[in-house]
Design an enzyme around this catalytic site. Structure first.
Site, PDB file in Angstrom:
ATOM      1  N   TRP A   8       0.826  -1.214   0.000  1.00  0.00           N
ATOM      2  CA  TRP A   8       0.000   0.000   0.000  1.00  0.00           C
ATOM      3  C   TRP A   8       0.850   1.249   0.000  1.00  0.00           C
ATOM      4  O   TRP A   8       0.496   2.254  -0.647  1.00  0.00           O
ATOM      5  CB  TRP A   8      -1.021  -0.026   1.145  1.00  0.00           C
TER       6      TRP A   8
ATOM      7  N   ASP B 157      -1.769   6.857   6.173  1.00  0.00           N
ATOM      8  CA  ASP B 157      -2.839   6.017   5.633  1.00  0.00           C
ATOM      9  C   ASP B 157      -3.175   5.008   6.731  1.00  0.00           C
ATOM     10  O   ASP B 157      -2.425   4.065   6.976  1.00  0.00           O
ATOM     11  CB  ASP B 157      -2.348   5.306   4.361  1.00  0.00           C
TER      12      ASP B 157
ATOM     13  N   LYS C  36     -12.954  -1.401   6.675  1.00  0.00           N
ATOM     14  CA  LYS C  36     -12.328  -2.348   7.615  1.00  0.00           C
ATOM     15  C   LYS C  36     -12.836  -2.063   9.032  1.00  0.00           C
ATOM     16  O   LYS C  36     -13.662  -2.802   9.547  1.00  0.00           O
ATOM     17  CB  LYS C  36     -10.811  -2.268   7.510  1.00  0.00           C
TER      18      LYS C  36
HETATM   19  C1  LIG Z   1      -3.693   0.309   3.822  1.00  0.00           C
HETATM   20  C2  LIG Z   1      -4.612   0.503   2.653  1.00  0.00           C
HETATM   21  N1  LIG Z   1      -4.525   1.633   1.940  1.00  0.00           N
HETATM   22  C3  LIG Z   1      -5.306   1.856   0.886  1.00  0.00           C
HETATM   23  C4  LIG Z   1      -6.239   0.934   0.474  1.00  0.00           C
HETATM   24  C5  LIG Z   1      -7.105   1.222  -0.720  1.00  0.00           C
HETATM   25  O1  LIG Z   1      -8.361   1.484  -0.251  1.00  0.00           O
HETATM   26  P1  LIG Z   1      -9.623   1.687  -1.212  1.00  0.00           P
HETATM   27  O2  LIG Z   1      -9.936   0.363  -1.776  1.00  0.00           O
HETATM   28  O3  LIG Z   1     -10.644   2.224  -0.263  1.00  0.00           O
HETATM   29  O4  LIG Z   1      -9.236   2.680  -2.248  1.00  0.00           O
HETATM   30  C6  LIG Z   1      -6.373  -0.269   1.175  1.00  0.00           C
HETATM   31  C7  LIG Z   1      -7.365  -1.267   0.756  1.00  0.00           C
HETATM   32  O5  LIG Z   1      -7.440  -2.369   1.214  1.00  0.00           O
HETATM   33  C8  LIG Z   1      -5.531  -0.490   2.289  1.00  0.00           C
HETATM   34  O6  LIG Z   1      -5.615  -1.622   2.980  1.00  0.00           O
END
Ligand SMILES: Cc1ncc(COP(=O)(O)O)c(C=O)c1O
Length: 360
Positions: free
Chosen positions: A102, A172, A196
């Site tokens: 991520w 994040d 989540k």
């Molecule tokens: C740590 C993290 N950042 C970003 C995201 C991306 O999120 P989204 O699917 O809401 O764009 C996720 C998705 O699982 C994630 O776990």
């Protein structure tokens, strides 16, 4: 009705009392004669829902007055672009720590807008730890420093946030927000996709220090400008009303449970139980350095990948679902977010031990 123990990484388990409450209010929300899904976002009933959810989130996270909470759309992925678009100002560089998949996605997107300095990376050891902050090569000209506080795929978590000198820290927190108390004032921006620990997919929570508003790059689409949303309480267009309402129910559930201190105690106990079970066996293995192991996402491997399919089908038969590890890592991953009860972890450990006895 049988509900399984759901270890999904996201969209993930929601607290059963929240779903029951939503069910009881589905057709007639508190005498309005309609579902929350059917009401105007400008109606008195919905504005009250929205304001209460926001107030409860502020209370749970102890958000200081000089921060604004936004309820947006586009997922955390949209934040990968919104952060640079809003924070770069007249600067052209930003610092990022790379602790896994991520972080890497955030870095890739930010690279479209500026020069990204990767100040530290654990890539060489397959993202098994958080690089020691004393080794980070911070850049004085960087507009901000970005971390992913919990790598959902790799299971690596910052148990403490780094301290920055002048540049705002951006975190994040998609997969660990609300899992424990944090010091909001150590961050300039915190963002999280809801699916989540907050509520259903479709909502993105952003907590931004007010002095960082109003500096979006010229040409930034107005929907990507934090200041536009801040000015109108996140109602500049139709927000994801039902996700906002359900998230509000989750916040109330957390408050009833005793808030984030109580939640953190439960989360730590759940995680430690599972890590102890893994460490005490010669069969299961955790790929993550002990001090940086996530309380939320717990990857583990079996001695041979050939055993994975039997493990997963046995687990499924025992009512333990969504344990398959991410395709980039393999093995298993148990996501044990707030709404996953301790009984689920106990049942998983029992199953792991009986599988080991059979196959070990
Ligand atoms: C740590 C993290 N950042 C970003 C995201 C991306 O999120 P989204 O699917 O809401 O764009 C996720 C998705 O699982 C994630 O776990």
């Amino acid at each position: 009705m049988d509900r399984v123990f759901n270890f999904s990484a996201g969209p993930a388990a929601l607290p059963t009392p929240v779903l029951e409450r939503a069910q009881s209010e589905m057709l007639d929300y508190q005498g309005t004669g309609m579902s929350v899904m059917e009401m105007s976002h400008r109606s008195k009933a919905f504005v009250e829902i929205a304001e209460q959810a926001q107030a409860d989130l502020i209370e749970l996270l102890v958000v200081p007055d000089d921060y604004q909470v936004l309820f947006l759309q586009g997922g955390a992925t949209t934040q990968f672009a919104m952060v640079p678009l809003n924070l770069l100002g007249d600067k052209n560089t930003a610092d990022y720590v790379n602790t896994g998949s991520w972080s890497a996605k955030a870095i890739k997107e930010a690279s479209r807008f500026c020069e990204v300095n990767v100040v530290a990376s654990s890539q060489e050891s397959n993202f098994d730890h958080v690089p020691d902050p004393s080794t980070w090569q911070l850049n004085e000209d960087a507009a901000y420093l970005h971390i992913c506080s919990n790598e959902t795929i790799g299971g690596v978590q910052f148990h403490e946030f780094p301290v920055t000198a002048s540049q705002p820290l951006v975190a994040d927190m998609s997969s660990d927000i609300l899992s424990r108390p944090i010091d909001i004032s150590s961050c300039g921006i915190i963002y999280a996709g809801a699916q989540k620990n907050i509520g259903p997919a479709g909502l993105t929570v952003v907590i931004v220090r007010k002095d960082l508003l109003g500096n979006a790059r010229p040409g930034t689409p107005s929907m990507l400008d934090y200041a536009v949303h801040a000015k109108v309480d996140s109602m500049s267009n139709t927000p994801p009303t039902y996700a906002w309402y359900l998230s509000g129910l989750v916040f109330r559930w957390l408050k009833d449970l005793g808030g984030l201190e109580a939640m953190a105690e439960i989360n730590q106990r759940k995680a430690m139980k599972l890590y102890n079970a893994i460490d005490q066996s010669n069969f299961y293995h955790s790929p993550v350095a002990a001090q940086d192991r996530s309380w939320m996402n717990i990857p583990f491997t079996l001695p041979e990948p050939a055993l994975d399919a039997a493990f997963l089908s046995g687990a499924e038969a025992a009512g333990l679902t969504n344990l398959k590890g991410h395709r980039s890592v393999g093995g298993m991953r148990a996501s044990v977010y707030n709404a996953v009860p301790e009984a689920a972890v106990d049942a998983l450990i029992d199953f792991m031990q009986s599988f080991e006895n059979e196959r070990g």
